[in-house]
Design a protein around this motif. Structure first.
Motif, PDB file in Angstrom:
ATOM      1  N   ILE A  43       0.837  -1.200   0.000  1.00  0.00           N
ATOM      2  CA  ILE A  43       0.000   0.000   0.000  1.00  0.00           C
ATOM      3  C   ILE A  43       0.878   1.259   0.000  1.00  0.00           C
ATOM      4  N   LYS A  44       1.887   1.269   0.851  1.00  0.00           N
ATOM      5  CA  LYS A  44       2.777   2.428   0.946  1.00  0.00           C
ATOM      6  C   LYS A  44       3.474   2.706  -0.380  1.00  0.00           C
ATOM      7  N   GLU A  45       3.890   1.642  -1.062  1.00  0.00           N
ATOM      8  CA  GLU A  45       4.617   1.799  -2.322  1.00  0.00           C
ATOM      9  C   GLU A  45       3.703   1.824  -3.542  1.00  0.00           C
ATOM     10  N   ASN A  46       2.389   1.755  -3.309  1.00  0.00           N
ATOM     11  CA  ASN A  46       1.392   1.802  -4.385  1.00  0.00           C
ATOM     12  C   ASN A  46       1.628   0.696  -5.415  1.00  0.00           C
ATOM     13  N   ILE A  47       1.798  -0.526  -4.920  1.00  0.00           N
ATOM     14  CA  ILE A  47       2.100  -1.675  -5.770  1.00  0.00           C
ATOM     15  C   ILE A  47       0.879  -2.568  -5.896  1.00  0.00           C
ATOM     16  N   PRO A  48       0.307  -2.725  -7.089  1.00  0.00           N
ATOM     17  CA  PRO A  48      -0.844  -3.614  -7.276  1.00  0.00           C
ATOM     18  C   PRO A  48      -0.456  -5.070  -7.059  1.00  0.00           C
ATOM     19  N   ALA A  49      -1.398  -5.853  -6.572  1.00  0.00           N
ATOM     20  CA  ALA A  49      -1.163  -7.288  -6.394  1.00  0.00           C
ATOM     21  C   ALA A  49      -2.493  -8.015  -6.524  1.00  0.00           C
ATOM     22  N   THR A  50      -2.410  -9.277  -6.908  1.00  0.00           N
ATOM     23  CA  THR A  50      -3.588 -10.140  -7.009  1.00  0.00           C
ATOM     24  C   THR A  50      -3.579 -11.091  -5.822  1.00  0.00           C
ATOM     25  N   LEU A  51      -4.677 -11.110  -5.068  1.00  0.00           N
ATOM     26  CA  LEU A  51      -4.761 -11.904  -3.844  1.00  0.00           C
ATOM     27  C   LEU A  51      -5.705 -13.080  -4.060  1.00  0.00           C
ATOM     28  N   PHE A  52      -5.181 -14.295  -3.931  1.00  0.00           N
ATOM     29  CA  PHE A  52      -5.993 -15.503  -4.041  1.00  0.00           C
ATOM     30  C   PHE A  52      -6.413 -15.924  -2.631  1.00  0.00           C
ATOM     31  N   ILE A  53      -7.717 -15.776  -2.345  1.00  0.00           N
ATOM     32  CA  ILE A  53      -8.208 -15.927  -0.976  1.00  0.00           C
ATOM     33  C   ILE A  53      -9.061 -17.184  -0.850  1.00  0.00           C
ATOM     34  N   ASN A  54      -8.764 -18.002   0.151  1.00  0.00           N
ATOM     35  CA  ASN A  54      -9.547 -19.199   0.458  1.00  0.00           C
ATOM     36  C   ASN A  54     -10.720 -18.847   1.369  1.00  0.00           C
ATOM     37  N   ALA A  58     -10.550  -5.923  -0.057  1.00  0.00           N
ATOM     38  CA  ALA A  58     -11.424  -5.911  -1.230  1.00  0.00           C
ATOM     39  C   ALA A  58     -11.813  -4.495  -1.639  1.00  0.00           C
ATOM     40  N   ALA A  59     -11.838  -3.574  -0.683  1.00  0.00           N
ATOM     41  CA  ALA A  59     -12.219  -2.193  -0.972  1.00  0.00           C
ATOM     42  C   ALA A  59     -11.063  -1.367  -1.516  1.00  0.00           C
ATOM     43  N   ASN A  60      -9.849  -1.920  -1.458  1.00  0.00           N
ATOM     44  CA  ASN A  60      -8.667  -1.186  -1.914  1.00  0.00           C
ATOM     45  C   ASN A  60      -8.394  -1.536  -3.378  1.00  0.00           C
ATOM     46  N   PRO A  61      -8.443  -0.558  -4.276  1.00  0.00           N
ATOM     47  CA  PRO A  61      -8.256  -0.858  -5.707  1.00  0.00           C
ATOM     48  C   PRO A  61      -6.864  -1.378  -6.060  1.00  0.00           C
ATOM     49  N   LEU A  62      -5.922  -1.313  -5.139  1.00  0.00           N
ATOM     50  CA  LEU A  62      -4.610  -1.906  -5.394  1.00  0.00           C
ATOM     51  C   LEU A  62      -4.686  -3.426  -5.488  1.00  0.00           C
ATOM     52  N   PHE A  63      -5.723  -3.998  -4.879  1.00  0.00           N
ATOM     53  CA  PHE A  63      -5.778  -5.444  -4.752  1.00  0.00           C
ATOM     54  C   PHE A  63      -6.926  -6.051  -5.552  1.00  0.00           C
ATOM     55  N   GLU A  64      -6.569  -6.994  -6.386  1.00  0.00           N
ATOM     56  CA  GLU A  64      -7.536  -7.780  -7.165  1.00  0.00           C
ATOM     57  C   GLU A  64      -7.797  -9.077  -6.390  1.00  0.00           C
ATOM     58  N   ILE A  65      -9.057  -9.334  -6.050  1.00  0.00           N
ATOM     59  CA  ILE A  65      -9.412 -10.497  -5.237  1.00  0.00           C
ATOM     60  C   ILE A  65      -9.808 -11.656  -6.140  1.00  0.00           C
ATOM     61  N   GLU A  66      -9.122 -12.793  -5.971  1.00  0.00           N
ATOM     62  CA  GLU A  66      -9.417 -13.974  -6.770  1.00  0.00           C
ATOM     63  C   GLU A  66      -9.643 -15.192  -5.870  1.00  0.00           C
TER      64      GLU A  66
END
Length: 316
Positions: A141-152, A167-175
């Protein structure tokens, strides 16, 4: 080459560095988030109807073209009980011929020549896998780095408030990382000591139930699925395709199930190249994943790399 991708098993001699693999793409739709980074321009292709699989020669349709990222889809209108019945009839007597992380249909690279890398982090859940690596996420978040999170599903249950914030943070894609974090099999095959799903019906619900939960909580249906351990048989891979999801693999083993130390994580990430998909974990704050990631990212930036969501690019 043996690689370790489950957060629930101990360390073993995992491959350090990039693992170059490929698979035959199979996709029906590719919904996506509105990207927070620049994306490659692509043109959607016509999508073929899934090809019925003969019971004596199971395979995944090899000729379905990739589709460019599109707008998020709404909930499927097809009555699920009919779809479930169709899939059980189609695959119920088929016998798997392939098993592993890279069966046909598993996508391991971004289709691009740009200097971009997709960081993906699994959250596996369960008794020893429901932690939250706050240091890692705060750094992204601090470095503004997007990431995709695979959540069980189990991780969501144990971390409801945290999941809502991610999920509310546009930096993170929830999969989707599955409902019970199982290898995806139609006959209970094991991977790293974890029993796989045991039937077509089990495969369907391992994928669909958590996708439904994520959609209900976020308003967006996942695009990608990654099984517990990242293992599949070819029949299960075909079922995932027919459910409308893409199988997300990787070509850089980032932390070997959160067992790598800081230097191993660092060295693994420095082997990433244009279009690489990195697999690491965000559910073991007691491990060294965060430190390794934090050490590697500045070096990758110096080399000119950017970080992107999976859904911002077509995968192959």
């Amino acid at each position: 080459m043996i690689t370790l991708s489950s957060c629930e098993v101990g360390n073993r001699e995992a491959a350090q560095g990039a693992v170059e693999v490929s698979g035959a793409p199979t996709v029906t739709t590719t919904p996506t988030l509105t990207p927070t980074v620049s994306r490659e321009t692509t043109t959607p292709s016509a999508v073929s109807t899934p090809i019925p699989i003969a019971q004596d020669t199971p395979t995944i349709p090899p000729t379905i073209p990739s589709a460019a990222p599109s707008e998020p889809r709404s909930s499927p209108s097809l009555d699920f009980s009919s779809l479930e019945k169709t899939l059980i009839e189609r695959y119920g007597n088929a016998k798997p011929k392939k098993w592993g992380e890279n069966v046909p249909g598993v996508r391991t690279h971004l289709t691009t020549k740009e200097q971009v890398i997709a960081l993906t982090f699994d959250a596996c859940g369960g008794k020893e896998g429901s932690g939250y690596d706050e240091k890692l996420i705060d750094y992204l978040i601090k470095e503004n780095i997007p990431a995709t999170l695979f959540i069980n599903a189990r991780w969501i249950t144990a971390n409801k408030d945290i999941f809502a914030k991610l999920a509310a943070n546009p930096l993170f894609e929830i999969e989707n990382h599955g409902t019970e974090h199982r290898p995806l099999s139609v006959n209970g095959k094991l991977a790293y000591g974890i029993t796989g799903t045991k039937s077509v019906n089990d495969v369907i619900h391992e994928v669909k139930d958590n996708a439904d939960q994520i959609e209900k909580l976020t308003g967006r249906r996942p695009v990608f699925f990654r099984s517990g351990t990242a293992y599949y048989d070819d029949i299960a891979a075909g079922i995932v395709h027919d459910l409308g999801f893409q199988l997300a693999g990787y070509n850089v083993l980032g932390d070997a199930g959160a067992t790598y130390n800081t230097e191993q994580v660092y060295n693994a990430l420095l082997k990433a190249r244009s279009g690489s998909i990195v697999l690491a974990h965000m559910n073991h704050p007691e491990k060294d994943t965060a430190e390794g990631i934090m050490k590697a990212i500045p070096e990758l930036k110096k080399e000119g790399y950017r970080f992107v969501h999976l859904a911002s690019y077509t995968l192959n």
